[in-house]
Each structure stands twice: as C-alpha cells, then as structure tokens.
Design a protein around this motif. Structure first.
Motif, PDB file in Angstrom:
ATOM      1  N   ARG A  48      31.870   9.049 -41.092  1.00 17.80           N
ATOM      2  CA  ARG A  48      30.436   8.920 -41.318  1.00 17.80           C
ATOM      3  C   ARG A  48      29.971   7.615 -40.663  1.00 17.80           C
ATOM      4  O   ARG A  48      30.789   6.753 -40.313  1.00 17.80           O
ATOM      5  CB  ARG A  48      30.127   8.940 -42.807  1.00 17.80           C
ATOM      6  CG  ARG A  48      30.561  10.236 -43.502  1.00 17.80           C
ATOM      7  CD  ARG A  48      30.095  10.279 -44.929  1.00 17.80           C
ATOM      8  NE  ARG A  48      28.700  10.648 -45.034  1.00 17.80           N
ATOM      9  CZ  ARG A  48      28.248  11.888 -45.239  1.00 17.80           C
ATOM     10  NH1 ARG A  48      29.111  12.894 -45.332  1.00 17.80           N
ATOM     11  NH2 ARG A  48      26.959  12.125 -45.352  1.00 17.80           N
ATOM     12  N   ASP A  95      22.277   8.506 -41.396  1.00 14.92           N
ATOM     13  CA  ASP A  95      22.850   9.342 -42.458  1.00 14.92           C
ATOM     14  C   ASP A  95      21.881   9.353 -43.642  1.00 14.92           C
ATOM     15  O   ASP A  95      21.568   8.295 -44.199  1.00 14.92           O
ATOM     16  CB  ASP A  95      24.202   8.772 -42.889  1.00 14.92           C
ATOM     17  CG  ASP A  95      25.015   9.756 -43.724  1.00 14.92           C
ATOM     18  OD1 ASP A  95      24.403  10.586 -44.435  1.00 14.92           O
ATOM     19  OD2 ASP A  95      26.257   9.676 -43.668  1.00 14.92           O
ATOM     20  N   PRO A  96      21.404  10.526 -44.048  1.00 17.15           N
ATOM     21  CA  PRO A  96      20.479  10.574 -45.186  1.00 17.15           C
ATOM     22  C   PRO A  96      21.179  10.396 -46.526  1.00 17.15           C
ATOM     23  O   PRO A  96      20.513  10.296 -47.561  1.00 17.15           O
ATOM     24  CB  PRO A  96      19.854  11.958 -45.073  1.00 17.15           C
ATOM     25  CG  PRO A  96      20.894  12.789 -44.391  1.00 17.15           C
ATOM     26  CD  PRO A  96      21.616  11.861 -43.446  1.00 17.15           C
ATOM     27  N   ASN A  97      22.518  10.336 -46.504  1.00 15.46           N
ATOM     28  CA  ASN A  97      23.290  10.166 -47.734  1.00 15.46           C
ATOM     29  C   ASN A  97      24.117   8.886 -47.642  1.00 15.46           C
ATOM     30  O   ASN A  97      25.315   8.914 -47.342  1.00 15.46           O
ATOM     31  CB  ASN A  97      24.208  11.381 -47.949  1.00 15.46           C
ATOM     32  CG  ASN A  97      23.412  12.662 -48.091  1.00 15.46           C
ATOM     33  OD1 ASN A  97      22.570  12.788 -48.974  1.00 15.46           O
ATOM     34  ND2 ASN A  97      23.672  13.619 -47.197  1.00 15.46           N
ATOM     35  N   ASP A 131      26.094   5.227 -48.402  1.00 15.67           N
ATOM     36  CA  ASP A 131      27.020   4.738 -49.419  1.00 15.67           C
ATOM     37  C   ASP A 131      26.313   3.660 -50.240  1.00 15.67           C
ATOM     38  O   ASP A 131      25.127   3.399 -50.068  1.00 15.67           O
ATOM     39  CB  ASP A 131      28.321   4.232 -48.790  1.00 15.67           C
ATOM     40  CG  ASP A 131      28.122   2.993 -47.908  1.00 15.67           C
ATOM     41  OD1 ASP A 131      27.007   2.431 -47.898  1.00 15.67           O
ATOM     42  OD2 ASP A 131      29.088   2.582 -47.227  1.00 15.67           O
ATOM     43  N   GLU A 153      23.701   2.506 -41.991  1.00 12.20           N
ATOM     44  CA  GLU A 153      23.732   3.971 -41.999  1.00 12.20           C
ATOM     45  C   GLU A 153      23.099   4.556 -40.729  1.00 12.20           C
ATOM     46  O   GLU A 153      22.866   5.762 -40.650  1.00 12.20           O
ATOM     47  CB  GLU A 153      22.992   4.518 -43.227  1.00 12.20           C
ATOM     48  CG  GLU A 153      23.556   4.058 -44.558  1.00 12.20           C
ATOM     49  CD  GLU A 153      24.945   4.620 -44.846  1.00 12.20           C
ATOM     50  OE1 GLU A 153      25.354   5.600 -44.180  1.00 12.20           O
ATOM     51  OE2 GLU A 153      25.624   4.067 -45.742  1.00 12.20           O
ATOM     52  N   PRO A 205      15.077   9.903 -42.973  1.00 17.95           N
ATOM     53  CA  PRO A 205      15.340   8.929 -44.031  1.00 17.95           C
ATOM     54  C   PRO A 205      14.205   7.908 -44.074  1.00 17.95           C
ATOM     55  O   PRO A 205      13.689   7.483 -43.036  1.00 17.95           O
ATOM     56  CB  PRO A 205      16.656   8.282 -43.597  1.00 17.95           C
ATOM     57  CG  PRO A 205      17.314   9.302 -42.712  1.00 17.95           C
ATOM     58  CD  PRO A 205      16.201  10.004 -42.010  1.00 17.95           C
TER      59      PRO A 205
END
Length: 597
Positions: A24, A65-67, A69, A76, A136
């Motif tokens: 990721r 990344d829309p998810n 950490d 991200e 995002p």
C-alpha cells in the motif's frame, strides 16, 4: 471497466509476473524520507487518482489511498511517473498499480544533491477498477497545522535517516503529506506571482507580518514556516494563473497534491485555485529632498544592457524620477556592458549608461553624469559575457564629483591626506586584487562635495548566495557556504572606511548597494564592526525591514550604511519586490543627509 495502463510499454518495460510484492502507499512511503522499498518492484498498490500532470517531460498522476493507516508520519499519496507520456487515467479513477519504487532528486544524483527526494512509482502499469469515485478529502492546512520549527538538527548532515516528526518540524509535516491532497482557504499572498506561474501563500497570517502584508524574515532560526508555494495543474486556457501581488488573497479553496522542487521546496500542485482578491497594494514614492539635504540612493537594475527593451529603461527611469524623487547621487548595481551577455570581450558600458541617463531625462529627471570603471573581462561574476559592475550617477546641478585620474580595473584606491582625507584615485576600486573579490564585483569608491562638504560614497554589489544549501533541503541546518566570501568582502570595506576615519573620525561616508545578505548576518556584523558604520535598515520599524522578496520571505539584501556629521532620513521605497509586474526584483532605497553644524 478494467483498463490497462500503457506507461510501462511506452517506456519499454514489461513487468515480470510474480517479481513484485503487494504494497500500500503508506508501506512505500514509510516514516522516513527515503522508502525502504527504493529500487524494488511493488504490485497491487491501490489508490484513487487525485491529479494528473499532462504536460512537460515529467508527466504522471497522483493517487491517494482512501483507507489510511493510523500513523501520521506515513503519507497516503504518491506520484506515478510516466515521463513524456500522458497517463490514460481520469481524476476519480480507482486504480491498482504495479511499478518500481524510486527516489527522485530534482537537482541530480543522490551523491551530489542538496535537496530532498520525491518518492515515486516508475515503470508503472495499472488497471482502472472503477471511475467517478469521490476523492479523499483534502487535509486543511491552517495557522496551527504546520510547526513553527523548520527542521530537525542533524549537525549539518542529512536528515534522511531520521524518523519523521510531523508535529514538530515543518519539513517533516510536508514530507509526511507528500503526494497527498491538502488545502488552504482564504490565504494571503506573501510572494508575488513569478514568470514561472507560481505564487507564495501563507497559512499563518500572523507570522511576522510585514507592513504591506508579506512575511518578514527576521533570523536564521525563524524561517516562516507558514509559507507555501502554489503552482497549477489546471490548463491555463481553462483557468489562467492569477497575477497576484503581496497582500492579495486567494479566496476560497486552493487545493491539490503536495509536491517538491528545487525552487522553493514543498509546494501544492493546485487542482483547485482560489479566486484572486485584490489587496490594494500600490507602489510607493519617497518625498523629494530639501535644498539642504543630500539624497543618496541605491538601485539594483537587474542586468541592464542595451539588449533590454526601451520599456525596461523607461520604467527604471521613472522609478528614479518618481519613486526616488531624482536623488543627487545614485549607486546602480548590475549594469552590464554594451552588448550584454554576448561574450566577445566587450567591457565598456557607456552605451548602457547613456541610454539610461537619456531615459531619466525623458522621464522628467535631471541630466545625470556617471562614473564607473570597466572590469577585467569575465572577472566580476554575473551572467557570462555581461561584465556587470556598479556605477555612480550624480546630478551636477546639486553635487560635484572629485575626479582624480588613475583609477582602473586593477589599481587599488588609497586614502591619502594629513588632516583631511582624500582618495588617491576617484573613482577607484577597493583592493581589486584581493581574493575577497574573486569572480565578484569590486566596490567603487568616489569622492563628492555637497555644499562645501566632502562625502565619500562606496557602491557595492557583494557576491551572491549561489551554492548555499536551501532551508528546506536534506542537510540541516543548511550550510551557507557563500557567506565566507561576503564576510571577507565586508572586512575589506570596513577597513577602507577605517582608513578614512583614521584621518578624520568624523568624515562623512556612505556605504551602500546590494550586499546580498541580511541585516543580522555575519557579513553585516563585520561591515559594522568597530562601530564604523550604522546600518540604517536597523532603524526602520521591524515590519518594514526588507528590500527583496524571495520564496515568500520579505528580506533584506540591499543596505545603506552611514557615518559622519550628517543626520540621515532613510526610506526603502517598495516599488518592485512585492509586485508580479516588476521593473527589477529589488526595491531601491534612499537616504537624505542633512549636514550638522
């Protein structure tokens, strides 16, 4: 809908199945500046396309990344680099990417780079899983977001191995958002739009504000971390880049992914630009000198040569007559020779100066005379072939120049006289053979008389800051290597003033010009050593101490220093540095001296 990206094929690279590890974006970015996966192939990297660069030789797209950490130190977002090929994606596409992780240094190889790197995916292929996805949310950057401290202290070494601390240091904050969408709202302009279509905003409107809405650079420990550069990914045919002056605002949202380049460090590549709101800033004009005041000014005219347009000459001339109110003596910096950067051995600048003097007359000013000394070809720095030098203009109706023959490019001026100091040659150069002046402009000393009083004027253009490490670079704190030569130059000028004062401690001396350094710098400390000179910049209100705007910092490069029995009235005339439309990148300044007694 599933589409295969063609970037890998266009670059002649075909990924090998099974050779890459799934990852990721936050795994690739990690919590330091350099990815632990640098040089490795990765696959199945998910993200949503947030921006596309579809022009130039460094094309590509950013994805995020829309998810995320839970680690604030891991970015991200990331740039997928496609070279000269426009990527076949659309903003809002959900993609899965395979490629090679690379650390890109914008100024060359890692071994020689002074800048930080950008973590990228290269030699990439991708599939588009779906389109029209929500992006995002852009992270808001407000007054309290970016830390006030610029960087961790690595004792002058690289910070690349240090774990990012985005809550403690500005460059760590921006690095931890590399490639991610951020936004600033209703932001004030602190650095005007440049010829490269970029502008500096502040996210900290109360951070060292200048009198005109900029941000004052007050010291090496206070870098003004609210500054952020903005460029645009929006086609100019669709939305022209705003031509903004200091104190204007970009109202509403300005947002896009965080990028990095060699000119200003971190920046926002805007996909949304706020609306330009005029802040009302207007160029200044100083008052005319009174009959009993000697007006001495300095103006860096930015590589003036006969190759420039008449419009530039006319505008600079109007600056002399209107903004500076036709001073009695004017030190000009960056006067080029008669054919500019044509490198053919020409060193004379009489055509350059005559054209400027004529332009001043056409602008309603006096018929100035000039004095200067042609340099040795190629020995005074600046643009190759240009042979820049300093020169005096003076109004013979108000002041007299004391001509003493013998001054040339290699002869050092000396101070003579028993009870009254005089110059051995006038004009004359200060110790031109000294290594302090290697590849740099030599100071020009001239002896003037005003209402029966002798006034010594020294025009200067110290060496530039070229080669210094940037405040946002990989080495912290940055090394200011060029400073050593300016300190040596300041020592030479200080000692020359000391020779005058040895004969007459109350002699009237003006030292002025583009010293290429700050009022708090070691060079200015050396120049004012032994209390020989007063730097007039330090008598101004703190929020008016600037003559130049660089990367959103309103800062001092030009100075007027004085000593003697004349009362100074000093003014920096802000006509250029804060404006997108400039005659020069420096603001001129003037001191009006009233004889005492």
């Amino acid at each position: 809908m599933v589409l295969l990206g063609v970037a890998a094929l266009s670059l002649g690279v075909i990924p090998v199945a099974g050779a890459a590890a799934d990852a990721r974006i936050h795994d690739i970015q990690g919590d330091t500046r350099l990815s632990t996966l640098d040089g490795q192939q990765v696959s199945n990297v998910p993200g949503v396309v947030t921006a596309i660069r579809a022009f130039g030789s460094a094309r590509g797209f950013w994805m995020q990344d829309p998810n995320p950490d839970a680690d604030p130190a891991t970015s991200e977002g990331i740039l997928v680099f496609t070279g000269s090929t426009t990527p076949a994606v659309t903003v809002g596409d959900a993609v899965v990417v395979a490629g090679t992780v690379a650390e890109f240094y914008p100024d060359g190889a890692p071994a020689t780079s002074i800048h930080q790197s950008m973590t990228e995916l290269t030699r990439a292929t991708w599939t588009v899983q779906s389109s029209g996805n929500a992006l995002p949310a852009a992270e808001p950057v407000g007054p309290a977001t970016v830390p006030d401290a610029m960087a961790p202290d690595a004792n002058g070494g690289s910070v690349e191995g240090l774990t990012l601390r985005p809550a403690s240091f500005a460059i760590d904050y921006w690095e931890s958002r590399e490639g991610m969408r951020v936004r600033v709202d209703d932001a004030r302009v602190v650095g005007p739009t440049t010829a490269f279509n970029e502008v500096y905003l502040t996210t900290k409107p109360n951070q060292n504000p200048s009198a005109h809405g900029g941000t004052i650079y007050t010291g090496y420990a206070d870098s003004n971390t609210g500054r952020i550069k903005v460029k645009s990914l929006i086609p100019f045919s669709q939305q022209p880049f705003p031509k903004a002056d200091v104190n204007d605002r970009l109202a509403g949202e300005t947002s896009g992914p965080v990028d990095y380049d060699t000119f200003g460090g971190y920046l926002i590549q805007a996909t949304t630009l706020g609306t330009l709101v005029d802040g009302g800033l207007q160029p200044e004009a100083t008052r005319p000198q009174r009959s009993n005041e000697l007006a001495v000014a300095t103006y860096n005219v930015e590589n003036l040569s006969p190759r420039d347009t008449q419009a530039k000459y006319d505008r600079l001339a109007h600056g002399v007559t209107s903004a500076l109110a036709s001073p009695d003596i004017l030190s000009l910096e960056e006067i080029q020779d008669n054919n500019g950067t044509t490198n053919d051995g020409t060193v004379a600048a009489n055509v350059t100066l005559q054209r400027f003097v004529d332009a001043v007359v056409a602008a309603g000013g006096p018929r100035y005379e000039w004095r200067e000394i042609d340099p040795v070809d190629g020995h005074d720095g600046g643009a190759p072939g240009g042979n820049i030098r300093v020169a005096f203009l003076f109004n013979p109706a108000r002041v007299s120049f004391v001509d003493r023959p013998g001054g040339d490019s290699t002869t050092a001026v000396q101070v003579t006289g028993g009870h009254k100091p005089a110059l051995s040659v006038s004009p004359g150069r200060i110790d031109p053979a000294s290594t302090a002046w290697t590849d740099s402009r030599k100071p020009l000393a001239g002896e003037f008389t005003f209402r029966g009083r002798t006034v010594f004027v020294v025009a200067n253009h110290f060496n530039s800051k070229g080669g210094d490490q940037p405040m946002y670079g990989r080495f912290q704190p940055p090394t200011r290597g060029s400073e050593t030569q300016r300190v040596a130059q300041a020592t030479e000028v200080n000692e020359f003033v000391g020779q005058i004062q040895k004969v007459d401690r109350l002699a009237n001396v003006v030292v002025l010009g583009d010293l290429n350094d700050y009022q708090f710098s070691p060079a200015l400390h050396e120049l004012t050593d032994h209390y020989r000179l007063l730097d007039l910049m330090n008598v101004l209100p703190r929020n008016d101490r600037y003559s130049y705007v660089f990367e959103g910092n309103s800062q001092v490069l030009d100075h007027v220093l004085v000593t003697g029995l004349m009362l100074p009235d000093y003014d920096v005339v802000h006509v250029n540095a804060e404006f997108a439309d400039q005659a020069s990148d420096h603001d001129p300044q003037v001191v009006r001296l009233t004889p005492l007694g």
